[in-house]
Design a protein around this motif. Structure first.
Motif: not given
Length: 170
Positions: A24, A27-28, A32, A79
């Motif tokens: 997570n 990627w983000g 998030y 992302r």
């Protein structure tokens, strides 16, 4: 191959694609918290500076990418995700090329920026091949799962990147 708008009906897909807190964050970034929720995605995508897209190959979803308009002439690539089932096929360069061309045509950007973690050498090489260059390195800027990750800021002229992207897509 095409980028199509990421819509609320697609939000559960994104939740399913993010398997761990570490993934997570890779990627983000800090956008998030893991695990992803419909509420987080809704709040994020409701920001009028965020333009999220699904990447489709022959009608099949193969990835996800966002453009974030940071000012009137700059977009940030964010992302970036190619699904496991589509990795190793050279599709990342196609998806990024489509996003670069969209930043130019739909958002009238002249500059693109992004941030990638230093340990993601494959991504850095890919971005470099599309005209990005390193502008700064933030050593140990983030602690993720007990390890310090170094962020690498990159920038590209949309004119140069769009020419490279056009070559990829032709």
């Amino acid at each position: 191959m095409e980028l199509i708008p990421f819509e609320p009906k697609d939000y559960p897909l994104l939740i399913d694609w993010i398997p761990s807190a570490e993934f997570n964050y890779q990627w983000g970034g800090p956008a998030y918290q893991y695990p992803l929720t419909i509420e987080q995605i809704t709040q994020h995508c409701d920001d009028d500076t965020i333009f999220p897209y699904l990447f489709k190959v022959r009608g099949v979803t193969a990835g996800y990418i966002e453009l974030r308009k940071t000012n009137s002439t700059t977009c940030r690539l964010c992302r970036v995700l190619i699904l496991d089932s589509h990795q190793g096929l050279g599709l990342s360069k196609n998806m990024l090329s489509l996003a670069i061309l969209k930043a130019k045509s739909d958002h009238q950007c002249t500059t693109l920026t992004l941030c990638v973690f230093e340990h993601n050498a494959v991504a850095i090489s890919l971005y470099t091949s599309l005209g990005f260059s390193v502008t700064s390195v933030q050593a140990g800027a983030r602690e993720v799962c007990g390890r310090h990750w170094t962020g690498v800021e990159m920038v590209a002229s949309i004119a140069a990147s769009a020419r490279l992207a056009q070559q990829v897509m032709s």
